[in-house]
Write a protein that holds these residues in place. Structure first.
Motif, PDB file in Angstrom:
ATOM      1  N   ASP A   1      -4.507   0.504  -4.073  1.00  0.00           N
ATOM      2  CA  ASP A   1      -4.567   1.973  -4.107  1.00  0.00           C
ATOM      3  C   ASP A   1      -5.731   2.368  -5.014  1.00  0.00           C
ATOM      4  O   ASP A   1      -5.684   2.170  -6.216  1.00  0.00           O
ATOM      5  CB  ASP A   1      -3.256   2.561  -4.645  1.00  0.00           C
ATOM      6  N   GLY A   2      -6.764   2.945  -4.413  1.00  0.00           N
ATOM      7  CA  GLY A   2      -7.977   3.263  -5.165  1.00  0.00           C
ATOM      8  C   GLY A   2      -7.957   4.597  -5.884  1.00  0.00           C
ATOM      9  O   GLY A   2      -8.957   4.979  -6.484  1.00  0.00           O
ATOM     10  N   ARG A   3      -6.845   5.308  -5.856  1.00  0.00           N
ATOM     11  CA  ARG A   3      -6.795   6.629  -6.500  1.00  0.00           C
ATOM     12  C   ARG A   3      -6.647   6.446  -8.015  1.00  0.00           C
ATOM     13  O   ARG A   3      -5.562   6.119  -8.503  1.00  0.00           O
ATOM     14  CB  ARG A   3      -5.643   7.444  -5.926  1.00  0.00           C
ATOM     15  N   VAL A   4      -7.735   6.672  -8.735  1.00  0.00           N
ATOM     16  CA  VAL A   4      -7.740   6.441 -10.187  1.00  0.00           C
ATOM     17  C   VAL A   4      -6.717   7.337 -10.884  1.00  0.00           C
ATOM     18  O   VAL A   4      -6.080   6.925 -11.854  1.00  0.00           O
ATOM     19  CB  VAL A   4      -9.165   6.670 -10.760  1.00  0.00           C
ATOM     20  N   ASP A   5      -6.530   8.554 -10.364  1.00  0.00           N
ATOM     21  CA  ASP A   5      -5.577   9.468 -11.005  1.00  0.00           C
ATOM     22  C   ASP A   5      -4.123   9.034 -10.821  1.00  0.00           C
ATOM     23  O   ASP A   5      -3.202   9.619 -11.398  1.00  0.00           O
ATOM     24  CB  ASP A   5      -5.768  10.906 -10.490  1.00  0.00           C
ATOM     25  N   LYS A   6      -3.904   8.007 -10.006  1.00  0.00           N
ATOM     26  CA  LYS A   6      -2.546   7.501  -9.767  1.00  0.00           C
ATOM     27  C   LYS A   6      -2.240   6.229 -10.567  1.00  0.00           C
ATOM     28  O   LYS A   6      -1.126   5.686 -10.463  1.00  0.00           O
ATOM     29  CB  LYS A   6      -2.351   7.208  -8.272  1.00  0.00           C
ATOM     30  N   ILE A   7      -3.198   5.719 -11.322  1.00  0.00           N
ATOM     31  CA  ILE A   7      -3.004   4.434 -12.009  1.00  0.00           C
ATOM     32  C   ILE A   7      -1.777   4.475 -12.920  1.00  0.00           C
ATOM     33  O   ILE A   7      -0.907   3.591 -12.856  1.00  0.00           O
ATOM     34  CB  ILE A   7      -4.272   4.022 -12.799  1.00  0.00           C
ATOM     35  N   ILE A   8      -1.694   5.491 -13.772  1.00  0.00           N
ATOM     36  CA  ILE A   8      -0.594   5.578 -14.737  1.00  0.00           C
ATOM     37  C   ILE A   8       0.747   5.658 -14.014  1.00  0.00           C
ATOM     38  O   ILE A   8       1.734   5.052 -14.425  1.00  0.00           O
ATOM     39  CB  ILE A   8      -0.783   6.806 -15.669  1.00  0.00           C
TER      40      ILE A   8
ATOM     41  N   TYR B   1       0.844  -1.190   0.000  1.00  0.00           N
ATOM     42  CA  TYR B   1       0.000   0.000   0.000  1.00  0.00           C
ATOM     43  C   TYR B   1       0.877   1.237   0.000  1.00  0.00           C
ATOM     44  O   TYR B   1       2.007   1.217   0.516  1.00  0.00           O
ATOM     45  CB  TYR B   1      -0.946  -0.010   1.203  1.00  0.00           C
ATOM     46  N   PRO B   2       0.406   2.332  -0.584  1.00  0.00           N
ATOM     47  CA  PRO B   2       1.220   3.545  -0.686  1.00  0.00           C
ATOM     48  C   PRO B   2       1.122   4.404   0.572  1.00  0.00           C
ATOM     49  O   PRO B   2       0.075   4.501   1.203  1.00  0.00           O
ATOM     50  CB  PRO B   2       0.602   4.276  -1.879  1.00  0.00           C
ATOM     51  N   VAL B   3       2.235   5.006   0.900  1.00  0.00           N
ATOM     52  CA  VAL B   3       2.269   6.005   1.970  1.00  0.00           C
ATOM     53  C   VAL B   3       2.813   7.286   1.339  1.00  0.00           C
ATOM     54  O   VAL B   3       3.935   7.283   0.824  1.00  0.00           O
ATOM     55  CB  VAL B   3       3.190   5.558   3.128  1.00  0.00           C
ATOM     56  N   PRO B   4       2.019   8.360   1.308  1.00  0.00           N
ATOM     57  CA  PRO B   4       2.497   9.588   0.662  1.00  0.00           C
ATOM     58  C   PRO B   4       3.839  10.028   1.241  1.00  0.00           C
ATOM     59  O   PRO B   4       4.061   9.962   2.458  1.00  0.00           O
ATOM     60  CB  PRO B   4       1.393  10.609   0.970  1.00  0.00           C
ATOM     61  N   SER B   5       4.746  10.449   0.367  1.00  0.00           N
ATOM     62  CA  SER B   5       6.073  10.869   0.814  1.00  0.00           C
ATOM     63  C   SER B   5       5.983  12.205   1.553  1.00  0.00           C
ATOM     64  O   SER B   5       4.998  12.928   1.420  1.00  0.00           O
ATOM     65  CB  SER B   5       7.013  11.006  -0.381  1.00  0.00           C
ATOM     66  N   ALA B   6       7.012  12.497   2.330  1.00  0.00           N
ATOM     67  CA  ALA B   6       7.047  13.750   3.098  1.00  0.00           C
ATOM     68  C   ALA B   6       6.949  14.951   2.168  1.00  0.00           C
ATOM     69  O   ALA B   6       6.304  15.949   2.473  1.00  0.00           O
ATOM     70  CB  ALA B   6       8.320  13.811   3.922  1.00  0.00           C
ATOM     71  N   SER B   7       7.558  14.817   0.983  1.00  0.00           N
ATOM     72  CA  SER B   7       7.470  15.890  -0.014  1.00  0.00           C
ATOM     73  C   SER B   7       6.239  15.654  -0.879  1.00  0.00           C
ATOM     74  O   SER B   7       6.050  14.572  -1.424  1.00  0.00           O
ATOM     75  CB  SER B   7       8.726  15.880  -0.891  1.00  0.00           C
ATOM     76  N   SER B   8       5.394  16.678  -0.996  1.00  0.00           N
ATOM     77  CA  SER B   8       4.162  16.513  -1.786  1.00  0.00           C
ATOM     78  C   SER B   8       4.473  16.259  -3.253  1.00  0.00           C
ATOM     79  O   SER B   8       3.673  15.709  -3.989  1.00  0.00           O
ATOM     80  CB  SER B   8       3.278  17.756  -1.651  1.00  0.00           C
ATOM     81  N   GLU B   9       5.689  16.657  -3.684  1.00  0.00           N
ATOM     82  CA  GLU B   9       6.073  16.477  -5.087  1.00  0.00           C
ATOM     83  C   GLU B   9       6.620  15.079  -5.345  1.00  0.00           C
ATOM     84  O   GLU B   9       6.563  14.567  -6.452  1.00  0.00           O
ATOM     85  CB  GLU B   9       7.160  17.518  -5.463  1.00  0.00           C
TER      86      GLU B   9
ATOM     87  N   SER C   1     -15.674   4.036   2.477  1.00  0.00           N
ATOM     88  CA  SER C   1     -14.287   4.421   2.242  1.00  0.00           C
ATOM     89  C   SER C   1     -13.906   4.122   0.810  1.00  0.00           C
ATOM     90  O   SER C   1     -14.490   3.243   0.170  1.00  0.00           O
ATOM     91  CB  SER C   1     -13.364   3.637   3.186  1.00  0.00           C
ATOM     92  N   SER C   2     -12.898   4.845   0.326  1.00  0.00           N
ATOM     93  CA  SER C   2     -12.327   4.504  -0.972  1.00  0.00           C
ATOM     94  C   SER C   2     -11.474   3.240  -0.814  1.00  0.00           C
ATOM     95  O   SER C   2     -11.285   2.735   0.298  1.00  0.00           O
ATOM     96  CB  SER C   2     -11.478   5.665  -1.487  1.00  0.00           C
ATOM     97  N   THR C   3     -10.963   2.740  -1.925  1.00  0.00           N
ATOM     98  CA  THR C   3     -10.159   1.518  -1.908  1.00  0.00           C
ATOM     99  C   THR C   3      -8.786   1.802  -1.303  1.00  0.00           C
ATOM    100  O   THR C   3      -8.017   2.607  -1.818  1.00  0.00           O
ATOM    101  CB  THR C   3     -10.018   0.969  -3.338  1.00  0.00           C
ATOM    102  N   ARG C   4      -8.515   1.144  -0.190  1.00  0.00           N
ATOM    103  CA  ARG C   4      -7.236   1.272   0.521  1.00  0.00           C
ATOM    104  C   ARG C   4      -7.054   0.021   1.361  1.00  0.00           C
ATOM    105  O   ARG C   4      -8.013  -0.723   1.590  1.00  0.00           O
ATOM    106  CB  ARG C   4      -7.220   2.549   1.368  1.00  0.00           C
ATOM    107  N   VAL C   5      -5.859  -0.213   1.840  1.00  0.00           N
ATOM    108  CA  VAL C   5      -5.604  -1.467   2.547  1.00  0.00           C
ATOM    109  C   VAL C   5      -6.482  -1.588   3.791  1.00  0.00           C
ATOM    110  O   VAL C   5      -6.931  -2.686   4.166  1.00  0.00           O
ATOM    111  CB  VAL C   5      -4.101  -1.622   2.884  1.00  0.00           C
TER     112      VAL C   5
END
Length: 624
Positions: A266-273, A34-42, A81-85
């Motif tokens: 990871d259910g974020r569709v905008d992250k698929i690519i 499962y993804p954990v957003p990095s400290a840097s938003s970029e 909830s959205s799709t997440r672990v």
């Protein structure tokens, strides 16, 4: 008795029992990523893993926490909830407590969420975040059964007697387990196959959603039947982004537990690519809209590269379709997926120029995709098949626990949904309706015996409402929804989904299309365009800087789409042809209620919303 029959008939009563077996069998193997957003938003996300033992520790703590809150066997615990672990861990925790999960799409508005919570008599709600909590809080007076809300993401949420975080629930559950170490094993051991496991409310295309009652045995059967197909193995890596509130996403979690492979969630569709090259999945399930968007994106990128690049893409697309049709046809006849020498040579060149890049975009390791929930346009299916992205279409409904049919691996046939899963029976009624029977069929609609009786016969046959035909060797082709068939005023029947699918294969700019023509003397269409693709075209055609609404209103855009409609019409029977069309000022979406959360078209909603445009198209015709 065959090994497959033995596997299915000797299934345990629940997926909760299968989960305990899986943890015992491969405790240290990787279960979830499962993804954990990095400290840097970029920066890119970090990905973490849970072994089966680590997942079990959390699942058992959630189960014990719910029991401590007073949740009894078969009582409902809602999941919004959205799709997440955490969705998967919570669902397993609910099942291991002997309770039943009520699934709620996170996009569902407060009023409909309250209806689902009230109708299901949910005792606890596990909400993703403050926004989901707010929906329940606003309607609290209408939800006397709801004793607690558990929040997964606690940002902006204050704990109270009514609200606690998932971390707090797990802490309480772990403490409760220390005093009662055999609690989960005892609760799982007491589950019977007839007990309610899941209550999924169909988003439906009309009226209030109906709660589909799926007992534990449905999921246990699905897990064993998926394993019996041989399509997935323990070495696989699944990328799971589908909504888990939908039966298609939910069934994939059951199959994974039985097989024991890794699932990246990871259910974020905008992250698929972005995620595909990171996850590098060996298989992935998706809905047709995703493949359409990828196809449109590849075509748009080629077009942006200039005339020569676009010509190469068009040539390669033609070769891939021809190659896929030839190899599938040859496999059907001889058992070998080969093509004539000249076509194979062209395919090799096209592979180096185009297909290899497409496979790389999918992560480079993809053996197959499973497509379901709606029909995939065959020409798009053939394109991907020829490019080495093998799309195995499947078929099922919420009422049949999702997976009733799937294409069998190498022997897949684009344009069909394959063969029934082991243990599922099918027959075609006199009017063409598909009827199903087997261990995956629902118990019925929650609190709606009359509605249940309309679709479920006393001998177990379920009326799907879909029209289809079976090949002599058992492959099913869906032709349309029974209620969606159009009868023109001239008495001709038209399957709108078939025409719509053909247009999606012809026009690289289309996002959604609705064909209209019931009781009319000709067919018309409402068309929405894919925003990135059409804005890319606009920038090269004198419409740079214009908004989407301005671009679709421009005469040049209408002329462009008219060319594709004419191409479509060339391949249709006269009575199927689209005589007029209107471009919509915005794309159709879930938020406006025009698409279901699984991206199916809600025809009555769209026709009602754009009645003025439909009326315009028929104004002045002889029928008005």
């Amino acid at each position: 008795m065959s090994d497959t029959q033995t596997l299915i008939e000797n299934r345990p009563p629940s997926v909760a029992a299968l989960f305990l077996e899986r943890v015992a069998a491969t405790p240290d193997a990787e279960a979830y990523r499962y993804p954990v957003p990095s400290a840097s938003s970029e920066g890119p996300d970090d990905w973490k893993s849970l072994s089966w033992t680590q997942a079990a520790d959390r699942v058992y703590a959630i189960a014990a926490g719910l029991i401590e809150l007073g949740v009894q066997p078969e009582q409902r615990v809602a999941l919004a909830s959205s799709t997440r672990v955490e969705w998967i861990l919570a669902d397993l925790g609910i099942m291991c407590a002997g309770a039943a999960t009520t699934t709620v799409y996170p996009q569902t508005n407060a009023e409909e969420s309250a209806f689902i919570l009230a109708d299901s008599e949910s005792k606890v709600l596990i909400a993703e975040d403050a926004a989901q909590l707010a929906k329940a809080r606003d309607k609290r007076g209408d939800l006397p059964e709801l004793t607690h809300v558990v929040v997964i993401d606690p940002v902006g949420v204050e704990s109270s007697e009514w609200v606690l975080t998932l971390a707090e629930l797990e802490t309480r559950g772990a403490a409760y387990l220390e005093k009662n170490p055999d609690l989960v094993k005892e609760k799982v051991g007491a589950i019977t196959k007839e007990q309610l496991a899941t209550l999924i409310y169909t988003s439906g295309t009309t009226g209030r959603p109906k709660g589909v009652r799926l007992p534990h045995d449905n999921w246990s059967y699905m897990a064993k039947a998926i394993a019996a197909t041989g399509l997935v193995g323990q070495e696989d890596v699944q990328y799971l982004w589908l909504p888990l509130a939908h039966v298609f996403g939910k069934v994939l979690t059951s199959g994974q537990i039985e097989v024991g492979h890794v699932t990246a969630v990871d259910g974020r569709v905008d992250k698929i690519i972005e995620n595909l090259p990171v996850v590098q999945p060996t298989y992935m399930a998706a809905v047709p809209r995703i493949f359409e968007k990828v196809y449109n994106g590849v075509a748009a990128k080629a077009r942006a590269g200039g005339g020569a690049k676009y010509k190469i893409f068009q040539w390669a697309a033609g070769v891939s379709r021809e190659y896929a049709k030839a190899t599938q046809d040859n496999f059907r006849r001889t058992g070998t997926a080969s093509a004539p020498f000249g076509l194979s040579a062209k395919h090799k060149v096209a592979d180096a120029l185009v297909y290899a890049k497409i496979r790389e975009a999918f992560g480079g390791n993809l053996r197959a995709c499973v497509s379901g929930s709606a029909a995939l346009a065959p020409e798009i299916g053939f394109f991907f098949a020829g490019a080495g992205i093998h799309i195995l279409e499947g078929y099922g409904l919420t009422e049949s626990s999702a997976a009733s049919f799937v294409n069998p691996g190498e022997a897949y046939r684009t344009g069909t949904v394959g063969k029934p899963l082991p243990g599922t029976e099918v027959r075609i009624a006199d009017d063409g309706e598909i009827l199903l029977r087997g261990p995956g069929i629902m118990e019925g609609y929650h609190g709606l015996p009359e509605k249940t009786a309309e679709v479920l016969e006393s001998d177990g046959w379920f009326h799907t409402g879909d029209i289809g035909e079976l090949s002599p060797d058992g492959y099913l082709r869906i032709t349309d929804r029974k209620k969606d068939l159009i009868k023109t005023s001239g008495g001709k029947y038209i399957a709108p989904a078939e025409v719509e699918g053909q247009f999606k294969a012809v026009c690289p700019y289309v996002s959604n299309i609705l064909v209209h023509g019931a009781d009319r003397n000709f067919c018309t269409a409402l068309i929405s365009l894919d925003e990135p693709s059409i804005l890319g075209w606009a920038a090269d055609n004198g419409l740079s800087g214009k908004s989407y609404a301005e671009v679709v209103a421009a005469p040049a855009t209408v002329e462009l789409i008219d060319g594709y409609v004419k191409t479509l019409n060339e391949g249709l029977q006269r009575w199927q042809t689209i005589k007029k069309f209107k471009l919509l000022p915005r794309d159709l979406d879930i938020e406006h209620g025009e698409l279901t959360p699984s991206l199916k078209l809600k025809r009555p909603v769209v026709e009602r919303e754009y009645k003025h445009l439909i009326d315009e198209m028929y104004a002045g015709s002889r029928e008005v």
